[in-house]
Design a protein around this motif. Sequence first.
Motif, PDB file in Angstrom:
ATOM      1  N   THR A   1      39.910  42.410  67.110  1.00 50.89           N
ATOM      2  CA  THR A   1      40.572  41.106  67.147  1.00 50.89           C
ATOM      3  C   THR A   1      42.081  41.267  67.189  1.00 50.89           C
ATOM      4  N   ILE A   2      42.595  42.190  66.369  1.00 51.99           N
ATOM      5  CA  ILE A   2      44.036  42.442  66.341  1.00 51.99           C
ATOM      6  C   ILE A   2      44.512  42.973  67.676  1.00 51.99           C
ATOM      7  N   VAL A   3      43.768  43.946  68.254  1.00 50.01           N
ATOM      8  CA  VAL A   3      44.139  44.528  69.541  1.00 50.01           C
ATOM      9  C   VAL A   3      44.130  43.471  70.628  1.00 50.01           C
ATOM     10  N   ASN A   4      43.067  42.638  70.661  1.00 56.38           N
ATOM     11  CA  ASN A   4      42.979  41.607  71.685  1.00 56.38           C
ATOM     12  C   ASN A   4      44.095  40.582  71.533  1.00 56.38           C
ATOM     13  N   LYS A   5      44.439  40.248  70.292  1.00 56.63           N
ATOM     14  CA  LYS A   5      45.512  39.288  70.054  1.00 56.63           C
ATOM     15  C   LYS A   5      46.845  39.852  70.526  1.00 56.63           C
TER      16      LYS A   5
ATOM     17  N   TYR B   1      52.331  67.926  91.306  1.00 56.60           N
ATOM     18  CA  TYR B   1      51.974  67.117  90.141  1.00 56.60           C
ATOM     19  C   TYR B   1      50.467  67.138  89.864  1.00 56.60           C
ATOM     20  N   ASP B   2      50.124  67.162  88.576  1.00 57.14           N
ATOM     21  CA  ASP B   2      48.704  67.173  88.182  1.00 57.14           C
ATOM     22  C   ASP B   2      48.025  65.859  88.535  1.00 57.14           C
ATOM     23  N   ASN B   3      48.737  64.756  88.351  1.00 59.29           N
ATOM     24  CA  ASN B   3      48.214  63.444  88.730  1.00 59.29           C
ATOM     25  C   ASN B   3      49.391  62.500  88.964  1.00 59.29           C
ATOM     26  N   PHE B   4      49.068  61.288  89.358  1.00 62.97           N
ATOM     27  CA  PHE B   4      50.097  60.281  89.591  1.00 62.97           C
ATOM     28  C   PHE B   4      49.924  59.159  88.568  1.00 62.97           C
ATOM     29  N   LYS B   5      50.988  58.793  87.898  1.00 66.50           N
ATOM     30  CA  LYS B   5      50.918  57.730  86.903  1.00 66.50           C
ATOM     31  C   LYS B   5      52.264  57.013  86.823  1.00 66.50           C
ATOM     32  N   THR B   6      52.243  55.824  86.246  1.00 60.84           N
ATOM     33  CA  THR B   6      53.463  55.037  86.104  1.00 60.84           C
ATOM     34  C   THR B   6      54.205  55.453  84.837  1.00 60.84           C
ATOM     35  N   GLU B   7      55.380  54.867  84.642  1.00 62.43           N
ATOM     36  CA  GLU B   7      56.180  55.225  83.467  1.00 62.43           C
ATOM     37  C   GLU B   7      55.513  54.820  82.155  1.00 62.43           C
ATOM     38  N   SER B   8      54.586  53.853  82.206  1.00 65.21           N
ATOM     39  CA  SER B   8      53.857  53.458  80.993  1.00 65.21           C
ATOM     40  C   SER B   8      52.591  54.282  80.785  1.00 65.21           C
ATOM     41  N   GLY B   9      52.302  55.168  81.733  1.00 64.86           N
ATOM     42  CA  GLY B   9      51.104  55.992  81.615  1.00 64.86           C
ATOM     43  C   GLY B   9      49.884  55.417  82.293  1.00 64.86           C
ATOM     44  N   LEU B  10      50.045  54.363  83.091  1.00 61.03           N
ATOM     45  CA  LEU B  10      48.916  53.791  83.822  1.00 61.03           C
ATOM     46  C   LEU B  10      48.484  54.745  84.926  1.00 61.03           C
ATOM     47  N   LYS B  11      47.176  55.007  84.998  1.00 63.18           N
ATOM     48  CA  LYS B  11      46.671  55.990  85.958  1.00 63.18           C
ATOM     49  C   LYS B  11      45.216  55.706  86.301  1.00 63.18           C
ATOM     50  N   LEU B  12      44.693  56.464  87.227  1.00 67.69           N
ATOM     51  CA  LEU B  12      43.299  56.322  87.640  1.00 67.69           C
ATOM     52  C   LEU B  12      42.376  56.689  86.484  1.00 67.69           C
ATOM     53  N   GLY B  13      41.207  56.038  86.454  1.00 69.28           N
ATOM     54  CA  GLY B  13      40.207  56.357  85.437  1.00 69.28           C
ATOM     55  C   GLY B  13      40.305  55.533  84.165  1.00 69.28           C
ATOM     56  N   MET B  14      41.332  54.691  84.059  1.00 64.55           N
ATOM     57  CA  MET B  14      41.501  53.875  82.861  1.00 64.55           C
ATOM     58  C   MET B  14      40.531  52.702  82.856  1.00 64.55           C
ATOM     59  N   THR B  15      40.326  52.119  81.676  1.00 63.77           N
ATOM     60  CA  THR B  15      39.484  50.939  81.533  1.00 63.77           C
ATOM     61  C   THR B  15      40.356  49.687  81.495  1.00 63.77           C
ATOM     62  N   LEU B  16      39.727  48.524  81.620  1.00 61.49           N
ATOM     63  CA  LEU B  16      40.464  47.263  81.561  1.00 61.49           C
ATOM     64  C   LEU B  16      41.137  47.097  80.197  1.00 61.49           C
ATOM     65  N   GLU B  17      40.452  47.498  79.139  1.00 64.36           N
ATOM     66  CA  GLU B  17      41.035  47.380  77.802  1.00 64.36           C
ATOM     67  C   GLU B  17      42.308  48.214  77.680  1.00 64.36           C
ATOM     68  N   GLU B  18      42.296  49.403  78.245  1.00 59.94           N
ATOM     69  CA  GLU B  18      43.487  50.263  78.198  1.00 59.94           C
ATOM     70  C   GLU B  18      44.637  49.640  78.994  1.00 59.94           C
ATOM     71  N   ILE B  19      44.308  48.988  80.095  1.00 61.81           N
ATOM     72  CA  ILE B  19      45.335  48.329  80.899  1.00 61.81           C
ATOM     73  C   ILE B  19      45.953  47.170  80.122  1.00 61.81           C
ATOM     74  N   THR B  20      45.101  46.301  79.566  1.00 59.27           N
ATOM     75  CA  THR B  20      45.617  45.118  78.879  1.00 59.27           C
ATOM     76  C   THR B  20      46.370  45.481  77.608  1.00 59.27           C
ATOM     77  N   ASN B  21      46.010  46.574  76.985  1.00 58.83           N
ATOM     78  CA  ASN B  21      46.771  47.009  75.812  1.00 58.83           C
ATOM     79  C   ASN B  21      48.210  47.344  76.172  1.00 58.83           C
ATOM     80  N   LEU B  22      48.422  47.791  77.416  1.00 61.77           N
ATOM     81  CA  LEU B  22      49.764  48.152  77.868  1.00 61.77           C
ATOM     82  C   LEU B  22      50.479  47.006  78.574  1.00 61.77           C
TER      83      LEU B  22
END
Length: 212
Positions: free
Chosen positions: A35-39, A134-155
């Motif tokens: 609940t805290i994370v979603n809020k 480079y080992d992989n490609f990601k944004t400055e916030s660490g967004l990258k391939l293979g992430m879940t929706l929850e990981e995206i919304t947390n950021l």
Amino acid sequence: MEENQNLRVMVNKFCTIFVLFILTINCQQKESHETIVNKEASQKEFSPEISINKILKLEDYLSFERFYPQYNTLKVEYRMRETPAILFSNNSEKEYLITYQYEGDTKNNFSLFEIGYLKDDTKLKNYVVNKTKYDNFKTESGLKLGMTLEEITNLKGSDFKVEKKSNEEIIRYTIDNPDDPKIKQYEMPPYFMEFYLKDKKVYKIIFGFEYP
């Protein structure tokens, strides 16, 4: 003998009650945490991502020279996407990065980035793939391939639109006002960021400015 049996029954009952009590507490704590994370996610304000691996930046030709020192040898592809673009891979040649140039962009300035898996876009094999270190490609916030929706919304928060197709979801964040302080410095059209998910995992990310 009967007293021993009664004692065992009481002990078993006590153990069962204790275990149920612990499980209930754990569930409540987990629900409280979710609940805290979603809020927090719902309250988080979306901020644009502008870089790849904290080196290559949108609308910054000097960062491109740092990202790929052999930039003078690169071939711009004119049929791979809707606008001129350059195709890169990570060092294992599993991920790709496409940098888009719009009409009016100066040399080595890019207005849009696309990250994905090479195996998912078979037509890319028809173009020159420039392998990077480079080992992989990601944004400055660490967004990258293979992430879940929850990981995206947390950021990035929960202020997005969802488009659902037969076997995928597209999550889209936007900054529609080009005068928004977050993007005004670029003097570009509105900004967007899209995540393509299949089986609840990100397999493609596109972010940057809308085509003028």
